[in-house]
Design a protein around this motif. Structure first.
Motif, PDB file in Angstrom:
ATOM      1  N   PRO A 197       0.737  -1.405   0.068  1.00 27.01           N
ATOM      2  CA  PRO A 197       0.035   0.001   0.053  1.00 27.01           C
ATOM      3  C   PRO A 197       0.938   1.224  -0.088  1.00 27.01           C
ATOM      4  N   MET A 198       0.946   2.071  -1.056  1.00 34.10           N
ATOM      5  CA  MET A 198       1.684   3.237  -1.156  1.00 34.10           C
ATOM      6  C   MET A 198       0.551   4.696  -1.312  1.00 34.10           C
ATOM      7  N   ARG A 199       0.869   5.649  -1.191  1.00 30.52           N
ATOM      8  CA  ARG A 199       0.599   6.882  -1.577  1.00 30.52           C
ATOM      9  C   ARG A 199       1.228   7.953  -1.279  1.00 30.52           C
ATOM     10  N   ASP A 200       1.253   8.769  -2.568  1.00 33.29           N
ATOM     11  CA  ASP A 200       2.417   9.962  -2.706  1.00 33.29           C
ATOM     12  C   ASP A 200       3.976   9.533  -2.423  1.00 33.29           C
ATOM     13  N   GLY A 201       4.257   8.403  -2.636  1.00 33.52           N
ATOM     14  CA  GLY A 201       5.570   8.192  -2.509  1.00 33.52           C
ATOM     15  C   GLY A 201       6.007   7.744  -1.395  1.00 33.52           C
ATOM     16  N   GLU A 202       5.111   7.264  -0.462  1.00 33.30           N
ATOM     17  CA  GLU A 202       5.138   6.733   0.887  1.00 33.30           C
ATOM     18  C   GLU A 202       4.636   5.258   1.090  1.00 33.30           C
ATOM     19  N   ILE A 203       5.343   4.348   1.797  1.00 33.14           N
ATOM     20  CA  ILE A 203       4.631   2.995   2.054  1.00 33.14           C
ATOM     21  C   ILE A 203       3.969   3.088   3.376  1.00 33.14           C
ATOM     22  N   ILE A 204       2.680   2.693   3.042  1.00 36.20           N
ATOM     23  CA  ILE A 204       1.732   2.801   4.631  1.00 36.20           C
ATOM     24  C   ILE A 204       1.753   1.329   5.205  1.00 36.20           C
ATOM     25  N   CYS A 205       1.825   1.477   6.458  1.00 36.54           N
ATOM     26  CA  CYS A 205       1.778   0.256   7.453  1.00 36.54           C
ATOM     27  C   CYS A 205       0.090  -0.071   7.313  1.00 36.54           C
ATOM     28  N   PRO A 206       0.017  -1.184   6.939  1.00 34.91           N
ATOM     29  CA  PRO A 206      -1.584  -1.382   6.862  1.00 34.91           C
ATOM     30  C   PRO A 206      -2.258  -1.544   8.272  1.00 34.91           C
ATOM     31  N   LYS A 207      -1.346  -1.879   9.261  1.00 33.91           N
ATOM     32  CA  LYS A 207      -2.126  -2.086  10.624  1.00 33.91           C
ATOM     33  C   LYS A 207      -2.054  -0.611  11.414  1.00 33.91           C
ATOM     34  N   HIS A 208      -1.083   0.544  11.300  1.00 35.11           N
ATOM     35  CA  HIS A 208      -1.398   1.472  12.158  1.00 35.11           C
ATOM     36  C   HIS A 208      -1.301   2.995  11.200  1.00 35.11           C
TER      37      HIS A 208
ATOM     38  N   SER B 166       1.402   4.253   9.791  1.00 33.23           N
ATOM     39  CA  SER B 166       2.557   4.744   9.608  1.00 33.23           C
ATOM     40  C   SER B 166       3.153   4.993   8.397  1.00 33.23           C
ATOM     41  N   MET B 167       3.537   5.813   7.869  1.00 37.69           N
ATOM     42  CA  MET B 167       4.189   6.214   6.333  1.00 37.69           C
ATOM     43  C   MET B 167       5.448   6.400   6.596  1.00 37.69           C
ATOM     44  N   PHE B 168       5.943   5.590   5.468  1.00 38.94           N
ATOM     45  CA  PHE B 168       7.516   5.523   5.328  1.00 38.94           C
ATOM     46  C   PHE B 168       7.820   6.058   3.802  1.00 38.94           C
ATOM     47  N   ASP B 169       9.034   6.979   3.690  1.00 41.42           N
ATOM     48  CA  ASP B 169       9.354   7.541   2.441  1.00 41.42           C
ATOM     49  C   ASP B 169       9.772   6.434   1.492  1.00 41.42           C
ATOM     50  N   ALA B 170       9.360   6.147   0.403  1.00 43.03           N
ATOM     51  CA  ALA B 170       9.835   4.963  -0.265  1.00 43.03           C
ATOM     52  C   ALA B 170      11.320   5.114  -0.594  1.00 43.03           C
TER      53      ALA B 170
ATOM     54  N   GLY C 237      13.237   5.338   3.390  1.00 46.59           N
ATOM     55  CA  GLY C 237      12.897   4.487   4.290  1.00 46.59           C
ATOM     56  C   GLY C 237      12.370   5.325   5.635  1.00 46.59           C
ATOM     57  N   ASP C 238      12.545   6.326   5.759  1.00 49.27           N
ATOM     58  CA  ASP C 238      12.295   7.307   6.837  1.00 49.27           C
ATOM     59  C   ASP C 238      10.762   7.342   7.260  1.00 49.27           C
ATOM     60  N   CYS C 239      10.339   7.279   8.567  1.00 48.26           N
ATOM     61  CA  CYS C 239       9.050   7.501   9.055  1.00 48.26           C
ATOM     62  C   CYS C 239       8.967   8.642   9.891  1.00 48.26           C
ATOM     63  N   ASP C 240       7.923   9.710   9.809  1.00 48.02           N
ATOM     64  CA  ASP C 240       8.067  10.813  10.555  1.00 48.02           C
ATOM     65  C   ASP C 240       6.674  10.846  11.286  1.00 48.02           C
TER      66      ASP C 240
ATOM     67  N   ALA D  93       7.056   6.487  14.012  1.00 49.14           N
ATOM     68  CA  ALA D  93       7.763   7.700  13.674  1.00 49.14           C
ATOM     69  C   ALA D  93       9.061   7.549  14.358  1.00 49.14           C
ATOM     70  N   GLY D  94      10.167   8.218  13.871  1.00 48.93           N
ATOM     71  CA  GLY D  94      11.461   8.239  14.204  1.00 48.93           C
ATOM     72  C   GLY D  94      12.526   7.127  13.853  1.00 48.93           C
ATOM     73  N   THR D  95      11.841   6.103  13.004  1.00 47.69           N
ATOM     74  CA  THR D  95      12.455   4.688  12.667  1.00 47.69           C
ATOM     75  C   THR D  95      12.692   5.013  11.158  1.00 47.69           C
ATOM     76  N   THR D  96      13.458   4.001  10.550  1.00 49.23           N
ATOM     77  CA  THR D  96      13.857   3.955   9.447  1.00 49.23           C
ATOM     78  C   THR D  96      13.836   2.357   8.793  1.00 49.23           C
ATOM     79  N   LEU D  97      13.276   2.004   7.934  1.00 46.20           N
ATOM     80  CA  LEU D  97      13.239   0.497   7.400  1.00 46.20           C
ATOM     81  C   LEU D  97      14.612  -0.133   6.997  1.00 46.20           C
ATOM     82  N   PRO D  98      14.740  -1.091   7.438  1.00 46.37           N
ATOM     83  CA  PRO D  98      16.122  -1.897   6.959  1.00 46.37           C
ATOM     84  C   PRO D  98      16.262  -1.928   5.364  1.00 46.37           C
ATOM     85  N   ASP D  99      17.241  -1.536   4.910  1.00 46.33           N
ATOM     86  CA  ASP D  99      17.433  -1.465   3.416  1.00 46.33           C
ATOM     87  C   ASP D  99      18.023  -2.869   2.807  1.00 46.33           C
TER      88      ASP D  99
END
Length: 151
Positions: A77-88, A90-94, A97-100, A105-111
């Motif tokens: 699930p994505m919107r406007d260049g961000e990956i969306i967590c389907p549970k809560h 949270s949106m991560f820059d594609a 990987g940063d989430c704000d 919030a304040g975490t980064t996806l493992p690349d």
């Protein structure tokens, strides 16, 4: 051509919205990895999850908050260049990987490092070995049984 397993093409990732595959990590454990569209040439944090030609980035297929899978078999699930967590939500820059926002919030996806050559996407991360397209359980026939009862 980069050394590494050919995964898909940038065109297919863009058309389908994402690509899911399974790889074995350096601890000999299977990991689901997603490849998503990215329109930046270099990751915002200076890292290397974004391929050499731009166009896609690869991440471990789970939210940093509660290990919720992004792609559960229907795409990321994505919107406007961000990956969306389907549970809560949270949106991560594609690309970075940063989430704000939200619970992560304040975490980064493992690349996971990928490269693109002539439009094809390759897994080039030395910490991962390609296993197969799709999720960990894809193609699994389920548990075997010696029971005579059928369903």
């Amino acid at each position: 051509m980069p050394a590494g397993a050919r995964l898909t093409t940038v065109e297919e990732v863009r058309e389908d919205g994402s690509f899911l595959f399974t790889a074995t990590n350096s601890f000999d454990m299977d990991e689901e990895i997603i490849v998503v569209p990215c329109d930046e040439d270099v990751a915002a944090d200076g890292g290397t999850p974004v391929d050499d030609e731009g166009g896609v980035a690869a991440w471990i297929n789970r939210c940093t908050h509660e290990a919720q899978r992004f792609d559960t078999g229907r795409g990321v699930p994505m919107r406007d260049g961000e990956i969306i967590c389907p549970k809560h939500g949270s949106m991560f820059d594609a690309c970075s990987g940063d989430c704000d926002n939200g619970e992560a919030a304040g975490t980064t996806l493992p690349d996971v490092d990928v490269a693109v050559a002539d439009g094809a996407v390759y897994l080039v991360d030395d910490d991962y070995s390609f296993e197969h397209d799709g999720g960990i359980d894809d193609g699994d026939d389920g548990p075997s049984s010696t029971s005579h009862v059928g369903f």
